[in-house]
Design an enzyme around this catalytic site. Structure first.
Site, PDB file in Angstrom:
ATOM      1  N   HIS A   1     -58.609 -86.025  44.701  1.00 19.13           N
ATOM      2  CA  HIS A   1     -58.855 -84.682  44.162  1.00 19.13           C
ATOM      3  C   HIS A   1     -60.160 -84.079  44.679  1.00 19.13           C
ATOM      4  O   HIS A   1     -60.217 -82.883  44.986  1.00 19.13           O
ATOM      5  CB  HIS A   1     -58.845 -84.723  42.634  1.00 19.13           C
ATOM      6  CG  HIS A   1     -57.500 -85.018  42.068  1.00 19.13           C
ATOM      7  ND1 HIS A   1     -56.421 -84.169  42.240  1.00 19.13           N
ATOM      8  CD2 HIS A   1     -57.033 -86.074  41.352  1.00 19.13           C
ATOM      9  CE1 HIS A   1     -55.356 -84.696  41.645  1.00 19.13           C
ATOM     10  NE2 HIS A   1     -55.708 -85.846  41.109  1.00 19.13           N
TER      11      HIS A   1
ATOM     12  N   HIS B   1     -90.450 -52.548  80.085  1.00 19.30           N
ATOM     13  CA  HIS B   1     -90.904 -53.907  79.803  1.00 19.30           C
ATOM     14  C   HIS B   1     -90.903 -54.724  81.094  1.00 19.30           C
ATOM     15  O   HIS B   1     -89.878 -55.187  81.551  1.00 19.30           O
ATOM     16  CB  HIS B   1     -90.014 -54.564  78.748  1.00 19.30           C
ATOM     17  CG  HIS B   1     -90.629 -55.791  78.124  1.00 19.30           C
ATOM     18  ND1 HIS B   1     -90.273 -57.059  78.472  1.00 19.30           N
ATOM     19  CD2 HIS B   1     -91.605 -55.910  77.175  1.00 19.30           C
ATOM     20  CE1 HIS B   1     -90.971 -57.930  77.753  1.00 19.30           C
ATOM     21  NE2 HIS B   1     -91.797 -57.247  76.964  1.00 19.30           N
TER      22      HIS B   1
END
Length: 468
Positions: free
Chosen positions: A291, A370
């Site tokens: 279970h 950049h």
């Protein structure tokens, strides 16, 4: 497989004693409208609280699957739910005047026969199948448990049990057609345990309704007369009625099938899978399930179902190898050019992991300023791409996704390992570390050609969009 949802034509009731609580209970199955699912109603509790049989309501998995809300529980749901799931009933109201369904003979057969006696009625709404189209796995290395769901346009399941115990040995069983096999081949299989476990279980007070008529007890140890007297006292039975069976079963009870324990484990798996709230189309393979492992496997299925629900909401055209394309991402994130920094999501496990792709091209606007002449993607934008990836992971599965926005609260342990250049493909992995209410922490890593270029720990929160 059936196409339309199904419920009962009329009521059906059974009475008996609960396996673990030992309390008397009358259970009544009633018709329910389309989309209702399975819901237990405790009529013996004030205001008759309703507990939907859903995986999120599981509260205990000790020798059975118990669901509950607000302190009100229903114990040992698996045999009832196994009967409903096996008979492909989608909607049923289950009223109980006690905390646990009657154990009956330890199988699902009495419940199945009662449901068949009530009759079935097709409903106008189609069934909402969960169709598995990729491998879903659950592994418990410590207990040697493996459960896997594989793609299949139908439902079948195979179970193998091996308890390293010569009294039982290794067994397997397979169900290939619910409609043809469930009632005759699996519903009658009874719950079982080992003789060595019975005394401990009785001492824990969790088999108060157990006796030799509602469980198969497999003999795996010798017992002296005094031990038999003590066992009979704990079970509330006359020890003269307890016999070490010559066939390896307490009291020489005959098995209904040679591999009845394996069949019962398959039945339990069906009952626990019912907690998903929808039937499944898949091939399910389970080794040594119980279970606890069944419940964790169903949780994996639910995450998959929730992800698919979100995918259907945003990704209208299914594409191989893609969970969300750029069109879906634009519906999920508020970012736009030039600040939308991920192109697609290729892997998604709810509340666990997400993988995004960012194709870095010379056309990126930031390359103009950049390091022109030697362009390098700014590290802060790599972090932002990670943040956007994590933002999608946080929004997943929420009902009000379109009304929510993710705000970042902290960035920690950021490291930049290698430069990212035009032409690179950035693979961003986000892994959930902690989720509390609306705040989560996740670890993110970015790779280029398999090499780590950046990593960071991020924290964020989900909030309603301004104006809502």
């Amino acid at each position: 497989m059936l196409i339309h949802q199904r419920t009962l034509k009329k009521e059906a009731s059974l009475s008996g004693t609960g396996l673990h609580t030992g309390k008397e209970c009358r259970i009544t199955f009633k018709p329910a409208p389309a989309g209702y699912g399975y819901r237990f109603i405790r009529t013996d509790v004030a205001d008759s609280p309703e507990i939907p049989a859903l995986i999120d309501n599981v509260v205990e998995v000790l020798r059975g699957t118990t669901i509950g809300i607000g302190g009100v529980k229903v114990y040992t749901t698996e045999h009832v739910l196994g009967a409903l799931y096996g008979l492909q009933v989608d909607n049923c109201r289950i009223e109980m005047d006690g905390p646990e369904p009657p154990v009956m003979d330890g199988s699902s057969l009495p419940f199945a026969e009662a449901l068949i006696e009530a009759g079935f009625e097709d409903q106008d709404e189609p069934k909402n199948y969960l169709v598995i189209d990729e491998t879903i796995e659950y592994h418990d290395t410590e207990n040697s448990v493996d459960i896997v769901a594989l793609p299949l346009d139908n439902f079948r399941t195979t179970v193998m049990v091996d308890y390293k115990n010569p009294a039982l040995g290794s067994q397997h069983s397979g169900l290939f057609d619910l409609e043809q096999e469930f009632l005759t081949e699996f519903a009658p299989s009874r719950t079982f345990c080992f003789l060595s476990e019975v005394e401990a279980l009785a001492g824990q007070g969790i088999i108060k309704g157990g006796d030799v008529d509602n469980a198969i007890v497999i003999i795996d140890k010798e017992m002296e007369k005094g031990e038999m007297l003590d066992l009979g006292e704990k079970l509330g039975l006359d020890s003269d009625h307890l016999v070490i069976g010559e066939n390896g079963i307490l009291n020489n009870r005959e098995l209904r099938y040679k591999n009845e324990p394996a069949r019962h484990k398959l039945l339990d798996l069906l009952g626990d899978m019912a907690l998903l709230g929808m039937p499944v189309k898949a091939q399910v393979l389970a080794a040594r399930p119980g279970h606890a492992s069944n419940v964790e496997f169903v949780r994996q299925l639910k995450k998959y179902a929730d992800r698919n629900k979100l995918a259907r909401q945003y990704q209208h055209e299914k594409k191989a190898g893609v969970i969300f394309d750029i069109n879906a991402i634009q519906k999920m994130l508020p970012h736009r050019y030039p600040f939308l920094l991920i192109d697609k999501i290729v892997e998604f496990k709810l509340d666990e992991k997400i993988v995004a792709i960012k194709n870095v091209t010379m056309n990126e606007p930031f390359f103009q300023g950049h390091f022109p002449g030697n362009p390098v993607m700014p590290g802060v934008l790599i972090i932002e791409a990670m943040a956007q990836t994590g933002g999608i992971m946080m929004l997943n599965g929420k009902d009000n996704t379109k009304e929510s926005v993710v705000y970042f609260m902290a960035i920690d342990k950021a490291r930049f390992r290698k430069p990212v250049l035009p032409g690179d493909t950035l693979v961003i992995e986000g892994v959930m570390v902690n989720m509390r209410r609306s705040v989560c922490q996740f670890e993110a890593k970015a790779f280029v050609r398999g090499e780590l270029v950046c990593e960071a720990s991020l924290m964020a929160t989900v909030m309603d969009k301004p104006g809502n």
